[in-house]
Write a protein that holds these residues in place. Structure first.
Motif, PDB file in Angstrom:
ATOM      1  N   ARG A 119      51.268 -24.056   2.541  1.00 14.83           N
ATOM      2  CA  ARG A 119      50.162 -25.083   2.615  1.00 14.83           C
ATOM      3  C   ARG A 119      48.741 -25.133   2.119  1.00 14.83           C
ATOM      4  O   ARG A 119      48.223 -26.017   1.653  1.00 14.83           O
ATOM      5  CB  ARG A 119      49.797 -24.843   4.212  1.00 14.83           C
ATOM      6  N   SER A 120      48.493 -23.915   1.201  1.00 16.33           N
ATOM      7  CA  SER A 120      47.520 -23.821   0.430  1.00 16.33           C
ATOM      8  C   SER A 120      47.900 -24.532  -0.874  1.00 16.33           C
ATOM      9  O   SER A 120      46.780 -25.182  -1.343  1.00 16.33           O
ATOM     10  CB  SER A 120      47.269 -22.137   0.174  1.00 16.33           C
ATOM     11  N   THR A 121      49.040 -24.581  -1.251  1.00 15.43           N
ATOM     12  CA  THR A 121      49.537 -25.304  -2.408  1.00 15.43           C
ATOM     13  C   THR A 121      49.320 -26.734  -2.256  1.00 15.43           C
ATOM     14  O   THR A 121      48.692 -27.535  -2.995  1.00 15.43           O
ATOM     15  CB  THR A 121      50.664 -25.022  -2.719  1.00 15.43           C
ATOM     16  N   LEU A 122      49.492 -27.054  -1.086  1.00 14.30           N
ATOM     17  CA  LEU A 122      49.364 -28.700  -0.557  1.00 14.30           C
ATOM     18  C   LEU A 122      47.800 -28.976  -0.742  1.00 14.30           C
ATOM     19  O   LEU A 122      47.412 -29.934  -1.403  1.00 14.30           O
ATOM     20  CB  LEU A 122      49.819 -29.049   0.842  1.00 14.30           C
ATOM     21  N   LYS A 123      47.128 -28.116   0.130  1.00 15.45           N
ATOM     22  CA  LYS A 123      45.759 -28.550  -0.013  1.00 15.45           C
ATOM     23  C   LYS A 123      45.027 -28.296  -1.304  1.00 15.45           C
ATOM     24  O   LYS A 123      44.148 -29.370  -1.652  1.00 15.45           O
ATOM     25  CB  LYS A 123      44.843 -27.306   0.683  1.00 15.45           C
ATOM     26  N   MET A 124      45.164 -27.486  -2.238  1.00 12.11           N
ATOM     27  CA  MET A 124      44.566 -27.255  -3.525  1.00 12.11           C
ATOM     28  C   MET A 124      45.016 -28.420  -4.420  1.00 12.11           C
ATOM     29  O   MET A 124      44.565 -28.654  -5.797  1.00 12.11           O
ATOM     30  CB  MET A 124      45.026 -26.000  -4.278  1.00 12.11           C
ATOM     31  N   ASN A 125      46.158 -29.044  -3.959  1.00  7.89           N
ATOM     32  CA  ASN A 125      46.804 -30.321  -4.967  1.00  7.89           C
ATOM     33  C   ASN A 125      46.372 -31.538  -4.084  1.00  7.89           C
ATOM     34  O   ASN A 125      46.799 -32.605  -4.505  1.00  7.89           O
ATOM     35  CB  ASN A 125      48.172 -30.484  -5.185  1.00  7.89           C
ATOM     36  N   GLY A 126      45.187 -31.399  -3.210  1.00 10.97           N
ATOM     37  CA  GLY A 126      44.641 -32.766  -2.773  1.00 10.97           C
ATOM     38  C   GLY A 126      45.504 -33.240  -1.516  1.00 10.97           C
ATOM     39  O   GLY A 126      45.287 -34.593  -1.072  1.00 10.97           O
ATOM     40  N   VAL A 127      46.340 -32.474  -0.834  1.00  5.62           N
ATOM     41  CA  VAL A 127      47.531 -32.945   0.140  1.00  5.62           C
ATOM     42  C   VAL A 127      46.847 -32.191   1.639  1.00  5.62           C
ATOM     43  O   VAL A 127      47.108 -31.004   1.522  1.00  5.62           O
ATOM     44  CB  VAL A 127      48.785 -32.736  -0.093  1.00  5.62           C
ATOM     45  N   HIS A 128      46.510 -32.784   2.570  1.00  9.73           N
ATOM     46  CA  HIS A 128      46.019 -32.298   3.755  1.00  9.73           C
ATOM     47  C   HIS A 128      46.978 -32.671   4.954  1.00  9.73           C
ATOM     48  O   HIS A 128      47.390 -33.988   5.223  1.00  9.73           O
ATOM     49  CB  HIS A 128      44.611 -32.513   4.174  1.00  9.73           C
TER      50      HIS A 128
END
Length: 261
Positions: free
Chosen positions: A83-92
């Protein structure tokens, strides 16, 4: 023999990179308003459907919830760190809808949550669906995903179904300052418009959608054009979880949103 090459000065390297970016990434393709997250331009480098991951200096540095080959470390969608990978790539992932913009909420209410009077299934249809579910209950994911075909009947005159194929990677958002990229989508089931062989679109429309520079965005696989409805199915028999399915669909959804942009 003396070397014919020499290291580039830092300013020269920056100039080369800037020149490459200008030629590779079309203008207007910077995503997420003002951020540095860009659509990627590279193709999958292997069949593992994972890409752009950082390498570690030793196997002892492998993070729980990852896979490793030699010294490379790859996050998987079931990892609590993904989920951190998603967030850090702009996906929430907005589980509770507290951050949904008003215009999007109105769109969802009007078109997705509106009341529908679906016809009741006949006894034969119910028996067929029940039988399929029973047969697939303890099966691995590829067989469980077959259930969706009978649970979501579609008019194949207008829509094409596809699934279980690696998508193009160009539209995936990517933060160059973060070591992990998103998993390349491989959605179990997705629905979109017919491709050229079965399409009723005009030659001009099909030519635009099939142009080599447009195809990675309009046609992530050879199954259909502009995939819009995505399904991810998990099997309890093989340890599938809702968490992993949500993570996978978040990446697939970001892929399609970036493509439409």
């Amino acid at each position: 023999m003396p070397s014919l090459t020499r290291p580039l000065h830092a300013d020269s390297r920056k100039s080369v990179v800037d020149s490459w970016l200008e030629q590779t990434i079309p203008k207007g393709m910077i995503s997420l308003e003002g951020s540095s997250i860009l659509p990627t331009t590279e193709l999958p480098d292997d069949g593992m459907s994972l890409r752009d991951d950082a390498s570690t200096s030793a196997s002892s540095m492998i993070i729980p919830g990852s896979t490793s080959t030699g010294t490379s470390e790859r996050l998987i969608t079931s990892s609590p760190l993904f989920r951190s990978t998603l967030k850090m790539n702009g996906v929430h992932i907005d589980n509770f809808g507290t951050k949904t913009p008003k215009d999007i909420e109105e769109l969802v209410t009007k078109h997705i949550r509106r009341k529908r009077d679906s016809p009741r299934l006949g006894s034969e249809e119910r028996d067929e669906i029940t039988s399929k579910i029973a047969d697939s209950w303890d099966k691995p994911e590829p067989m469980v995903s077959d259930i969706s075909s009978c649970l979501f009947p579609v008019d194949l005159k207008k829509v094409s179904q596809g699934g279980d194929t690696l998508w193009s990677t160009q539209p995936l958002p990517r933060n160059p300052e973060y070591p992990h990229g998103l998993v390349t989508p491989k959605t179990d089931r997705h629905y979109g418009f017919h491709t050229a062989l079965k399409s009723s679109w005009s030659p001009t429309e099909l030519a635009a959608a099939s142009h080599p520079s447009v195809r990675p965005y309009s046609q992530p696989t050879n199954d259909n054009l502009f995939s819009l409805f995505l399904l991810e199915v998990k099997s309890e028999a093989t340890g599938g979880t809702l968490y992993a399915a949500e993570s996978q669909l978040a990446g697939s959804g970001a892929h399609r949103v970036q493509s439409m942009r």
